[in-house]
Write a protein that holds these residues in place. Sequence first.
Motif, PDB file in Angstrom:
ATOM      1  N   THR A   1       0.822  -1.212   0.000  1.00  0.00           N
ATOM      2  CA  THR A   1       0.000   0.000   0.000  1.00  0.00           C
ATOM      3  C   THR A   1       0.857   1.263   0.000  1.00  0.00           C
ATOM      4  O   THR A   1       1.979   1.283   0.515  1.00  0.00           O
ATOM      5  N   ASP A   2       0.290   2.341  -0.572  1.00  0.00           N
ATOM      6  CA  ASP A   2       0.950   3.643  -0.566  1.00  0.00           C
ATOM      7  C   ASP A   2       0.406   4.548   0.534  1.00  0.00           C
ATOM      8  O   ASP A   2       0.902   5.666   0.728  1.00  0.00           O
TER       9      ASP A   2
ATOM     10  N   ARG B   1      -0.595   1.381   6.203  1.00  0.00           N
ATOM     11  CA  ARG B   1       0.620   0.609   6.414  1.00  0.00           C
ATOM     12  C   ARG B   1       0.907   0.477   7.909  1.00  0.00           C
ATOM     13  O   ARG B   1       1.239  -0.598   8.406  1.00  0.00           O
TER      14      ARG B   1
ATOM     15  N   GLY C   1       8.748  -3.210   0.045  1.00  0.00           N
ATOM     16  CA  GLY C   1       7.903  -2.054   0.330  1.00  0.00           C
ATOM     17  C   GLY C   1       8.042  -1.528   1.739  1.00  0.00           C
ATOM     18  O   GLY C   1       7.537  -0.444   2.052  1.00  0.00           O
TER      19      GLY C   1
END
Length: 441
Positions: free
Chosen positions: A151-152, A157, A192
Amino acid sequence: MNRVRIVIVGAGFAGYQAARTLSRTLRDEAEIVLVNPNDYFLYLPLLPEVAAGVLEPRRVSVSLTQTLPRVRLVLGEVDRVDLDARRIGWTDPEGRRGEMDYDRLILSVGSVNKLLPIPGVAEHAHGFRGMPEALYLRDHMIRQIELAGATDDPEERAARCTFVVVGAGYTGTEVAAHGVLLTDALARRNAGLRGGPRPRWLLLDLADRVLPELDRRLSDTAHKVLSKRGVDIRTGSSVKEATADGVLLDTGEFVATRSLIWCVGVRPDPLVAELGLPIERGRLCVDQYLAVPGHPEVLACGDAAAVPDLTRPGQFTPMTAQHAQRQGKVAGHNVAASLGHGSRRPYKHHDLGFTVDLGGVQAAANPLHVPLSGPPANLVTRGYHLMAMPGNRVRVAADWLLDAVLPPQGVQLGLVRSWSVPLDTEAPERVKTPTESPDDR
């Protein structure tokens, strides 16, 4: 002439030891029947290592038919006991009904997750009492780290990388200790999440210290190890409300998380209360010989029984594996004595100390009440578990060796879904099926 039929309900520590004692003492002189929902004995103390990927599930699952060759296994969940007719009833894994008469009965049905009337907990928390819950938690932790890395959204997050454990007893402490090692290792290998904050773990308990039921030195050792790993220990604190987005603490702080792990303790199996016999805090009252007053043919042991503690007059033995295992042996011996093999004996046991596995090479132990910590405690802890397990010792030792030299496998299989392991269940040893209604046992 028909042989005497001895029925044992439940194959936990107490039931397994009762069956093994009886099979070795009576051999083929009596029919010994063990009724259990699964075909294995679950070595619960090592379940946190299954959730953390250290041990494979079958390592802590000991086959009943292979290790108890003189015992007849009936797969089923007992839901009716007619004490007057000396008859039990059960439902098998395929939903069929079964009934059986008995001459002697040993009730060792164990315990289930302990619930508290906190809004949202039953809907959003998961317990840690059976193999399905351990497998779910293992997949869940891996899945959250992977979703966090994909996820961005920084808030999502952070929430997915936050894990809240409620209850700092044996189970909660070990789950947090092993869980933080697993999620740290997974995060380091996730592209990530590299360079970002470490996964966050919170351990909550209303008591003033972790492991409140144990010696202060064991508690201090566990607290030091967990703190060094970054676990946020909140004593004197608990959850006020749980939602799909996180938990509200009784301090007023809201913690965004997708992971609420409920380890506040256990309660006796509800079957005990349905018998209509005297109980003590949900446990069936028995005498010092583990016999049920008014029903000498019925014995109870383990978490299901309120056993007088002869080492502490006026109190009952705690609900621990150490007591359950030894009570099972005494129950088996006393049933055999009722059939002419020796004389019955009371249950009396002084604890030999306790061990707490803190993951890696860390542990806290006090064998024979000698306090140990670090690698020496870890050696004692693992040695004790290997001696206590009735099987799979070589496989367990091999998994420990591989874990020491290889990184954890970050693979989630998705075989146990969230809805199949509800917190409010009377059968934590099996997964819930889509066709079952909430009232189904």
